[in-house]
Design an enzyme around this catalytic site. Structure first.
Site, short mmCIF file in Angstrom:
data_model
loop_
_atom_site.label_atom_id
_atom_site.label_comp_id
_atom_site.label_asym_id
_atom_site.label_seq_id
_atom_site.Cartn_x
_atom_site.Cartn_y
_atom_site.Cartn_z
N TYR A 170 -15.55 17.73 -16.48
CA TYR A 170 -16.09 16.42 -16.09
C TYR A 170 -16.98 16.57 -14.86
O TYR A 170 -16.54 17.10 -13.83
CB TYR A 170 -14.94 15.45 -15.82
CG TYR A 170 -15.38 14.04 -15.51
CD1 TYR A 170 -16.32 13.39 -16.31
CD2 TYR A 170 -14.85 13.36 -14.43
CE1 TYR A 170 -16.71 12.10 -16.04
CE2 TYR A 170 -15.23 12.05 -14.15
CZ TYR A 170 -16.17 11.43 -14.95
OH TYR A 170 -16.56 10.15 -14.68
N ARG B 182 0.82 -1.21 0.00
CA ARG B 182 0.00 0.00 0.00
C ARG B 182 0.86 1.26 0.00
O ARG B 182 0.39 2.34 -0.36
CB ARG B 182 -0.94 0.02 1.21
CG ARG B 182 -1.84 1.25 1.29
CD ARG B 182 -2.98 1.08 2.30
NE ARG B 182 -2.56 0.48 3.52
CZ ARG B 182 -1.95 1.12 4.54
NH1 ARG B 182 -1.68 2.41 4.43
NH2 ARG B 182 -1.61 0.48 5.64
N ASP C 245 -6.62 19.42 -15.51
CA ASP C 245 -7.02 18.09 -15.94
C ASP C 245 -6.61 17.93 -17.40
O ASP C 245 -7.18 18.57 -18.28
CB ASP C 245 -8.53 17.90 -15.78
CG ASP C 245 -8.98 16.47 -16.05
OD1 ASP C 245 -8.35 15.79 -16.89
OD2 ASP C 245 -9.98 16.03 -15.45
N LYS D 162 -8.06 6.47 -20.01
CA LYS D 162 -8.38 6.90 -21.37
C LYS D 162 -7.18 6.67 -22.30
O LYS D 162 -6.68 5.56 -22.40
CB LYS D 162 -8.81 8.36 -21.35
CG LYS D 162 -9.84 8.71 -20.28
CD LYS D 162 -11.14 7.96 -20.44
CE LYS D 162 -12.25 8.50 -19.55
NZ LYS D 162 -12.01 8.43 -18.10
#
Length: 366
Positions: A100, A48, A170, A195
């Site tokens: 978004y 982690r 972004d 993407k």
């Protein structure tokens, strides 16, 4: 290689980004390390907190972004981690009203206890000192999703920094080789690597890149504490996909240009947008700050039913809500609550032959 400027071409940089040091018995390309605990005494101790597979991809993306990278389990994990790390109680945050939708809803629905002052500003707005006054963070999305509007990153960053704000961009639509926000004055760049960066529609991943060591340390500490960590296998898949990003973007942009030409005078199509077209309102700014224009096109058909009919008649275009993959996809964005016309289609050009793709779209619109 993270954070170092490079004069080599995009294809070379994508193929070699994050590569392991050459040596006998060393794999040619980075491989996934699927461990949770490690033998103590080295850099890795628990999955982690760190993983060699993460570091390889972070080195690759950071090199392309021009900073240092922190990878996350999704694009929204990256965006939300950025917001949680930077914003405190009562801060002012400027968000894109046409970006978004989940970024806005996360602030509105999941950070309400912070008492934030939220300003929603269209990407193509006239940005002034008043727009950013008192802000702690200005989040831009350029080109915006789904409208493909563009803002001048350098100009907005100058205004925001004068007001004492951080600027995050972004960069999902543009990708690290299509646009470099850190070089244009932004403090952070964030993206959904689900993407185009990974590009094969088989990974959910995201990242944040920055240059400030203190900010990067805070982002990494928050990731460890929150557990928004990517799986090593998914990280490796994204790194493998990154190697062909230059090739894929070139074909996708070729398809976008061909589709734009085919649709610009089509009687059923209105609102056609692609920043790479000289006639597009975003083009003057886009050509100054973007290195390539990508494969996402938007246009409007007459109604919801018209979009459904179009999608039912295509043979090469999948009805899907992601973009940037090998396969061409189309998505009616109003279904998700975006403030757009019911018939607006976000069309992601894939890597098909341009002639075949254009013929298929025109046949479906007849």
């Amino acid at each position: 290689m993270s954070g170092r400027p490079d004069t080599r071409g995009d294809g070379t940089r994508c193929v070699h980004a994050g590569s392991a040091v050459a040596g006998p018995d060393v794999p040619l390309a980075p491989q996934p390390v699927l461990a949770a605990p490690f033998h103590l005494g080295g850099e890795d101790f628990y999955g982690r907190a760190s993983n060699p597979t993460w570091r390889a991809l972070e080195s690759a993306i950071g090199w392309l972004d021009g900073g240092e990278c922190v990878v996350y389990s999704s694009g929204m994990a990256a965006v939300s981690a950025l917001l949680r790390t930077v914003l405190g109680a009562g801060d002012v945050v400027v968000l894109p009203s046409d970006g978004y939708y989940l970024a806005r809803s996360y602030v509105r629905d999941h950070m309400a206890a912070h008492g934030l002052e939220v300003r929603e500003v269209p990407t193509a707005a006239h940005w002034t000192e008043e727009t950013v006054r008192g802000a702690r963070l200005v989040l831009l999305e350029t080109p915006s999703n789904p409208g493909l509007d563009v803002c001048d990153i350098t100009a907005v960053a100058d205004l925001a920094h004068a007001a004492g704000a951080l600027v995050a961009v972004d960069n999902t639509t543009a990708t690290p080789i299509g646009q470099r926000p850190l070089e244009l004055g932004a403090d952070l760049t964030v993206a959904s690597d689900t993407k185009a960066l990974s590009g094969h529609s088989d990974v959910v991943l995201g990242h944040v890149s920055a240059r400030d060591p203190e900010l990067l340390a805070r982002l990494r500490a928050e990731r460890t504490a929150s557990g928004a960590v990517p799986g090593p296998f998914e990280t490796w898949l994204a790194h493998r996909g990154l190697g062909t990003l230059d090739l894929r973007l070139a074909r996708q942009a070729e398809n976008a240009a061909a589709l734009y030409q085919a649709l610009r005078d089509h009687p059923r199509v209105t609102g056609l947008r692609w920043p790479g077209a000289a006639a597009d309102p975003a083009h003057p700014v886009a050509r100054q700050q973007m290195r390539r224009f990508g494969g996402v096109v938007t246009f409007v058909l007459e109604s919801t039913e018209a979009v459904e009919e179009f999608l039912a008649r295509t043979t090469l275009v999948a009805s899907a809500t992601s973009f940037g993959g090998l396969h061409s996809t189309a998505d009616r964005r109003a279904r998700w609550g975006d403030a757009v016309p019911d018939g607006l289609v976000r069309f992601s050009c894939g890597c098909e032959d341009p002639r075949d793709l254009v013929a298929d779209v025109l046949a479906a619109l007849r």
